[in-house]
Write a protein that holds these residues in place. Structure first.
Motif, short mmCIF file in Angstrom:
data_model
loop_
_atom_site.label_atom_id
_atom_site.label_comp_id
_atom_site.label_asym_id
_atom_site.label_seq_id
_atom_site.Cartn_x
_atom_site.Cartn_y
_atom_site.Cartn_z
N LEU A 123 0.80 -1.23 0.00
CA LEU A 123 0.00 0.00 0.00
C LEU A 123 0.83 1.28 0.00
CD1 LEU A 123 -3.03 0.70 0.07
CD2 LEU A 123 -2.88 0.79 2.57
N GLN A 124 2.12 1.18 0.32
CA GLN A 124 2.93 2.38 0.54
C GLN A 124 3.00 3.31 -0.67
OE1 GLN A 124 4.39 3.72 3.35
NE2 GLN A 124 3.11 2.17 4.30
N SER A 125 3.13 2.76 -1.86
CA SER A 125 3.22 3.62 -3.04
C SER A 125 1.95 4.46 -3.19
CB SER A 125 3.46 2.79 -4.30
OG SER A 125 2.42 1.84 -4.48
N LEU A 126 0.81 3.82 -2.96
CA LEU A 126 -0.46 4.55 -3.03
C LEU A 126 -0.53 5.64 -1.97
CD1 LEU A 126 -3.93 2.91 -3.57
CD2 LEU A 126 -3.65 4.68 -1.86
N LEU A 127 -0.06 5.34 -0.76
CA LEU A 127 -0.12 6.31 0.33
C LEU A 127 0.77 7.53 0.07
CD1 LEU A 127 -0.19 4.01 3.50
CD2 LEU A 127 -2.09 5.21 2.41
N VAL A 128 1.91 7.31 -0.60
CA VAL A 128 2.78 8.43 -0.95
C VAL A 128 2.06 9.39 -1.90
CG1 VAL A 128 4.90 9.10 -2.15
CG2 VAL A 128 4.93 7.17 -0.58
N VAL A 129 1.39 8.83 -2.90
CA VAL A 129 0.65 9.65 -3.86
C VAL A 129 -0.53 10.32 -3.16
CG1 VAL A 129 -0.62 9.67 -6.04
CG2 VAL A 129 1.35 8.15 -5.75
N PHE A 130 -1.22 9.58 -2.31
CA PHE A 130 -2.34 10.13 -1.54
C PHE A 130 -1.89 11.32 -0.70
CE2 PHE A 130 -5.05 9.84 2.39
CZ PHE A 130 -6.21 10.31 1.80
N GLN A 131 -0.71 11.20 -0.11
CA GLN A 131 -0.16 12.30 0.69
C GLN A 131 0.09 13.54 -0.18
OE1 GLN A 131 3.51 11.45 2.72
NE2 GLN A 131 3.36 13.23 4.03
N HIS A 132 0.61 13.33 -1.38
CA HIS A 132 0.83 14.45 -2.29
C HIS A 132 -0.50 15.13 -2.67
CE1 HIS A 132 4.98 13.13 -2.69
NE2 HIS A 132 5.23 14.18 -3.43
N VAL A 133 -1.54 14.33 -2.89
CA VAL A 133 -2.84 14.89 -3.22
C VAL A 133 -3.36 15.73 -2.05
CG1 VAL A 133 -5.27 14.33 -3.69
CG2 VAL A 133 -3.44 13.10 -4.88
N LEU A 134 -3.21 15.23 -0.84
CA LEU A 134 -3.67 15.98 0.34
C LEU A 134 -2.93 17.31 0.47
CD1 LEU A 134 -4.00 13.20 3.08
CD2 LEU A 134 -5.83 14.27 1.75
N ILE A 135 -1.63 17.28 0.23
CA ILE A 135 -0.81 18.49 0.39
C ILE A 135 -1.12 19.52 -0.70
CG2 ILE A 135 1.54 19.41 0.31
CD1 ILE A 135 2.47 16.74 1.54
N PHE A 136 -1.10 19.08 -1.96
CA PHE A 136 -1.19 20.04 -3.06
C PHE A 136 -2.63 20.36 -3.45
CE2 PHE A 136 3.10 18.40 -3.47
CZ PHE A 136 3.83 19.54 -3.79
N VAL A 137 -3.49 19.37 -3.49
CA VAL A 137 -4.86 19.60 -3.95
C VAL A 137 -5.73 20.17 -2.84
CG1 VAL A 137 -6.94 18.51 -4.90
CG2 VAL A 137 -4.67 17.79 -5.69
N GLY A 169 -5.46 24.98 -12.03
CA GLY A 169 -4.90 26.07 -11.24
C GLY A 169 -5.01 25.93 -9.74
N THR A 170 -5.29 24.73 -9.24
CA THR A 170 -5.41 24.53 -7.80
C THR A 170 -4.08 24.77 -7.08
OG1 THR A 170 -7.12 22.86 -8.18
CG2 THR A 170 -6.11 22.90 -5.99
N PHE A 171 -2.98 24.46 -7.74
CA PHE A 171 -1.66 24.64 -7.13
C PHE A 171 -0.62 24.81 -8.23
CE2 PHE A 171 -2.20 20.12 -7.86
CZ PHE A 171 -0.98 19.72 -8.37
N ARG A 172 0.59 25.21 -7.83
CA ARG A 172 1.72 25.33 -8.74
C ARG A 172 2.80 24.36 -8.32
NH1 ARG A 172 0.49 27.38 -13.19
NH2 ARG A 172 2.59 28.19 -13.56
N ILE A 173 3.64 23.94 -9.27
CA ILE A 173 4.74 23.03 -8.99
C ILE A 173 6.05 23.81 -9.09
CG2 ILE A 173 5.99 20.98 -9.76
CD1 ILE A 173 3.30 19.88 -10.76
N HIS A 174 6.80 23.83 -8.00
CA HIS A 174 8.03 24.62 -7.96
C HIS A 174 9.29 23.77 -7.95
CE1 HIS A 174 5.58 28.18 -7.32
NE2 HIS A 174 4.99 27.59 -6.31
N SER A 175 9.16 22.48 -7.67
CA SER A 175 10.35 21.62 -7.63
C SER A 175 9.95 20.18 -7.93
CB SER A 175 11.03 21.69 -6.27
OG SER A 175 10.16 21.22 -5.25
N TYR A 176 10.94 19.39 -8.29
CA TYR A 176 10.66 17.99 -8.60
C TYR A 176 10.48 17.19 -7.30
CZ TYR A 176 15.39 16.42 -7.34
OH TYR A 176 16.54 16.10 -6.66
N SER A 177 9.83 16.04 -7.41
CA SER A 177 9.58 15.19 -6.23
C SER A 177 10.19 13.82 -6.44
CB SER A 177 8.08 15.06 -5.98
OG SER A 177 7.82 14.14 -4.94
#
Length: 374
Positions: A20-34, A147-155
């Motif tokens: 499940l970890q790969s999914l949770l990493v992406v889920f965390q990114h969605v929570l932070i940015f979206v 336009g919900t968020f901007r990307i300033h650096s790679y992940s």
């Protein structure tokens, strides 16, 4: 029959939770940015979503193989205690990172997968997780374009989280799974690190020559055309506000040679190793010398942690285990071994640490599972 059904349900749950970890990493990114939730809070969510389901998986596996857990954890704790005694300078990192990663996630990931009934259960769980991960990435990308968020650096974390799902979807070879894999690959090129992109390309070459020999020329031509289109893709990304570090390195022909400071770390830690070649500097010792950072190379880290003799024995054991298992496996299981090796081991050659990486635990679990069933 009832017991077999219960066992199957338990195995499905264990495989899903461990992967499940790969999914949770992406889920965390969605929570932070979206959803703009602070990173500290999302980290707590991820810890809870990891700990609670994995605790149940551990309990289910311990019910079957309690003595294996007892032996492995007894040996692990003994090794940690010896390291605390012999290398007291590492104590801060031994305590914190063992409690956060090694003991509750890395080791259970390996042990739980070892005793699933068969590798097909693991593959089915991973395929489902890969699709859910793709949907989350789609939500992430769509919200960027509205336009919900901007990307300033790679992940780097996001790109390595997408690596195993991307290879899994590609390996299924359906139209939709190939499109999904290509979508994840473009996402990595746009906002991820080059390591995951390079490893996926290595898998493509492996798969091309072992399963599609008749189409080698055609597929190489297609890849060539896609490579020629990369400057156009890079310019388009620039126009929408994304400066792709990976594409810049690729187009400047520095995607392999650019070390990002790793060469300085390697030089320093090699000198440290030769000052302590026999006993090494202990587990997590590189953190002490690098002020909390890690070596960024699996082999060098092993030699630093265990000394020349210990590291040689460890590398020899797992190399031999992999070779023997690979030789006696059928074609399908060989492809599975290569997939998990590329996703779980290869990233550790230039990023991450084997003491905290859950993907390495997954690879070891799959290696022993395939070996047992072969």
């Amino acid at each position: 029959m009832f017991l077999k059904i219960k066992r199957l349900h338990a195995d499905n749950y264990i495989a899903f939770v461990v992967l499940l970890q790969s999914l949770l990493v992406v889920f965390q990114h969605v929570l932070i940015f979206v959803f703009h939730i602070p990173e500290e809070i999302t980290t707590e969510y991820r810890v809870i979503l990891t700990a609670l389901p994995l605790s149940v998986a551990i309990a289910l596996t311990m019910y079957r193989k309690w003595y294996v857990f007892f032996v492995v954890y007894s040996i692990t704790i003994l090794i940690l205690l010896i390291n605390l005694t012999v290398f007291p300078q590492n104590s801060q990192y031994i305590r914190s990172q063992s409690i956060r990663f090694l003991l509750p996630v890395v080791i259970p990931s390996a042990l739980c997968l070892m005793y699933v009934s068969n590798i097909e259960i693991v593959e089915k769980a991973l395929y489902k997780i890969s699709w859910v991960t793709t949907i989350l990435v789609l939500i992430f990308v769509v919200n960027f374009f509205i336009g919900t968020f901007r990307i300033h650096s790679y992940s780097m974390g996001l790109s390595y989280a997408l690596l195993l799902p991307m290879i899994t979807l590609y390996s299924k070879k359906t139209v939709y799974s190939l499109l999904a894999a290509f979508f994840l690959f473009l996402t990595i090129l746009a906002i991820g690190s080059r390591g995951a992109a390079v490893i996926f390309f290595v898998y493509l070459i492996y798969d091309l020559f072992q399963s599609n020999k008749k189409l080698v020329v055609l597929i190489l031509l297609i890849l060539g055309v896609l490579i020629l289109l990369l400057p156009i893709f890079a310019q388009w990304l620039q126009n929408v506000g994304i400066s792709s570090r990976t594409l810049k390195l690729l187009l400047s022909e520095r995607i392999i040679t650019h070390m990002s400071g790793r060469d300085l770390i390697y030089e320093k830690m090699i000198n440290v190793f030769f000052e302590n070649p026999i006993k090494g500097i202990g587990l997590f010792g590189d953190r002490y010398y690098l002020n909390g950072a890690y070596t960024h190379n699996l082999i060098l880290e092993l030699f630093l942690n265990w000394g020349f003799i210990g590291a040689t024995l460890i590398l020899g054991f797992f190399s031999l285990k992999f070779i023997i298992t690979f030789k006696k496996s059928n074609k399908a299981n060989r492809n599975i071994l290569i997939k998990y090796f590329l996703a779980g081991v290869m990233p550790l050659m230039f990023s991450g640490s084997y003491l905290t990486n859950y993907d390495l635990g997954v690879f070891i679990g799959v290696l022993f599972l395939v070996n047992k069933k072969s």
